[in-house]
Write a protein that holds these residues in place. Structure first.
Motif, PDB file in Angstrom:
ATOM      1  N   LYS A   1       0.989  -1.131  -0.014  1.00  0.00           N
ATOM      2  CA  LYS A   1      -0.033   0.231  -0.074  1.00  0.00           C
ATOM      3  C   LYS A   1       0.727   1.207  -0.064  1.00  0.00           C
ATOM      4  CE  LYS A   1      -3.849  -2.477   0.465  1.00  0.00           C
ATOM      5  NZ  LYS A   1      -4.721  -2.506  -0.754  1.00  0.00           N
ATOM      6  N   GLY A   2       0.639   2.130  -0.994  1.00  0.00           N
ATOM      7  CA  GLY A   2       1.577   3.263  -1.105  1.00  0.00           C
ATOM      8  C   GLY A   2       1.387   4.296   0.195  1.00  0.00           C
ATOM      9  N   LYS A   3       0.152   4.075   0.789  1.00  0.00           N
ATOM     10  CA  LYS A   3       0.067   5.131   2.007  1.00  0.00           C
ATOM     11  C   LYS A   3       0.701   4.523   3.178  1.00  0.00           C
ATOM     12  CE  LYS A   3      -4.148   2.592   3.309  1.00  0.00           C
ATOM     13  NZ  LYS A   3      -3.698   2.123   4.715  1.00  0.00           N
ATOM     14  N   ASP A   4       1.237   3.628   3.148  1.00  0.00           N
ATOM     15  CA  ASP A   4       2.228   2.683   4.157  1.00  0.00           C
ATOM     16  C   ASP A   4       3.668   3.100   3.943  1.00  0.00           C
ATOM     17  OD1 ASP A   4      -0.252   1.722   5.406  1.00  0.00           O
ATOM     18  OD2 ASP A   4       0.125  -0.063   4.547  1.00  0.00           O
ATOM     19  N   ILE A   5       3.909   3.718   2.819  1.00  0.00           N
ATOM     20  CA  ILE A   5       5.309   3.939   2.506  1.00  0.00           C
ATOM     21  C   ILE A   5       5.562   5.449   2.638  1.00  0.00           C
ATOM     22  CG2 ILE A   5       7.303   3.448   0.779  1.00  0.00           C
ATOM     23  CD1 ILE A   5       5.573   1.170  -0.417  1.00  0.00           C
ATOM     24  N   GLU A   6       6.764   5.927   3.356  1.00  0.00           N
ATOM     25  CA  GLU A   6       7.104   7.124   3.552  1.00  0.00           C
ATOM     26  C   GLU A   6       7.435   7.968   2.062  1.00  0.00           C
ATOM     27  OE1 GLU A   6       8.890   8.906   7.228  1.00  0.00           O
ATOM     28  OE2 GLU A   6       9.195   6.706   7.560  1.00  0.00           O
ATOM     29  N   MET A   7       7.156   9.151   2.042  1.00  0.00           N
ATOM     30  CA  MET A   7       7.607   9.903   1.029  1.00  0.00           C
ATOM     31  C   MET A   7       8.924  10.510   1.721  1.00  0.00           C
ATOM     32  SD  MET A   7       5.898  10.309  -1.596  1.00  0.00           S
ATOM     33  CE  MET A   7       6.050  11.739  -2.841  1.00  0.00           C
ATOM     34  N   THR A   8      10.065  10.702   1.093  1.00  0.00           N
ATOM     35  CA  THR A   8      11.342  11.079   1.719  1.00  0.00           C
ATOM     36  C   THR A   8      11.833  12.362   0.701  1.00  0.00           C
ATOM     37  OG1 THR A   8      12.870   9.605   0.225  1.00  0.00           O
ATOM     38  CG2 THR A   8      12.060   8.724   2.086  1.00  0.00           C
ATOM     39  N   ASP A   9      12.778  12.957   1.156  1.00  0.00           N
ATOM     40  CA  ASP A   9      13.533  13.915   0.547  1.00  0.00           C
ATOM     41  C   ASP A   9      12.721  15.219   0.542  1.00  0.00           C
ATOM     42  OD1 ASP A   9      15.961  12.438   0.104  1.00  0.00           O
ATOM     43  OD2 ASP A   9      14.779  11.474  -1.534  1.00  0.00           O
ATOM     44  N   GLY A  10      12.970  16.255  -0.549  1.00  0.00           N
ATOM     45  CA  GLY A  10      12.071  17.438  -0.640  1.00  0.00           C
ATOM     46  C   GLY A  10      13.155  18.610  -0.292  1.00  0.00           C
ATOM     47  N   PRO A  11      12.719  19.754  -0.351  1.00  0.00           N
ATOM     48  CA  PRO A  11      11.568  20.314  -0.687  1.00  0.00           C
ATOM     49  C   PRO A  11      11.043  20.419  -1.990  1.00  0.00           C
ATOM     50  CG  PRO A  11      12.903  21.893  -0.071  1.00  0.00           C
ATOM     51  CD  PRO A  11      13.775  20.835  -0.182  1.00  0.00           C
ATOM     52  N   GLN A  12      12.288  20.099  -3.020  1.00  0.00           N
ATOM     53  CA  GLN A  12      12.006  20.037  -4.353  1.00  0.00           C
ATOM     54  C   GLN A  12      11.493  19.069  -5.010  1.00  0.00           C
ATOM     55  OE1 GLN A  12      14.371  22.844  -6.970  1.00  0.00           O
ATOM     56  NE2 GLN A  12      14.753  23.913  -5.077  1.00  0.00           N
ATOM     57  N   ALA A  13      12.046  17.964  -4.722  1.00  0.00           N
ATOM     58  CA  ALA A  13      11.908  16.602  -5.214  1.00  0.00           C
ATOM     59  C   ALA A  13      11.729  15.436  -4.197  1.00  0.00           C
ATOM     60  CB  ALA A  13      13.060  16.143  -6.130  1.00  0.00           C
TER      61      ALA A  13
END
Length: 183
Positions: free
Chosen positions: A39-51
């Motif tokens: 499930k995508g909702k269970d996997i964190e988004m990382t990095d940022g703030p541009q990518a």
């Protein structure tokens, strides 16, 4: 909040170790016990703030040995790091408009396109919009190249720690809704 610095972390697992009492029966049992749907909702988004990145499948997960599949989201006006590597990569553009710079040549893309990064290419990914984000699903064979001891990967320019103009308050979209090819 996005967890920073995935791409700057050099202590990553690119090819999973196969050690100990290994046989096909045991490995097949292990693989069949692994989840077939993540499930995508269970996997964190990382990095940022541009990518930003969400890594769906990597060898460290134990689900696969040869795939590295992740989502890239570029904030309005955002760009990735400028880098090069031996392995190829394919970016299926889910939404937005942008462009690549490959070895000094610009290639424009929009939702529904696929951008191919060839072997040994110094490249960078850009969101062309200063008001809307862009997303790409990235498929790469990096683990296999590293397994074959083809280790070249080089950061020419790191990801920016500052938001791009237009993306100052942008937060990566963490819920999987139907953004594909949205107008």
């Amino acid at each position: 909040m996005a967890k920073p610095n995935y791409h700057s972390n050099k202590n990553r697992i690119f090819v999973r170790e196969i050690a100990g009492q290994y046989n096909l029966k045991t490995e097949l049992e292990r693989l069949r016990a692994m989840p077939r749907v993540r499930k995508g909702k269970d996997i964190e988004m990382t990095d940022g703030p541009q990518a930003f990145s969400r890594h769906y499948i990597e060898p460290k997960d134990g689900i696969t040995q040869n795939f590295h599949i992740h989502l890239e989201e570029y904030a309005p006006g955002g760009k990735s790091q400028k880098h090069g590597h031996v392995n190829e990569a394919a970016f299926y553009i889910l939404d937005g408009e942008g462009y690549e710079i490959h070895d000094g040549i610009r290639y424009d893309w929009k939702a529904g396109d696929i951008a191919i990064v060839h072997n040994n290419c110094v490249h960078q990914h850009f969101n062309a919009s200063s008001t809307k984000p862009a997303r790409a699903l990235v498929l790469k064979t990096k683990p296999m190249y590293l397994f074959m001891n083809m280790l070249f990967q080089y950061q020419v320019e790191q990801r920016s720690d500052e938001p791009a103009v237009g993306g100052e308050n942008f937060e990566a979209r963490t819920l999987e809704e139907d953004y594909n090819h949205a107008e």
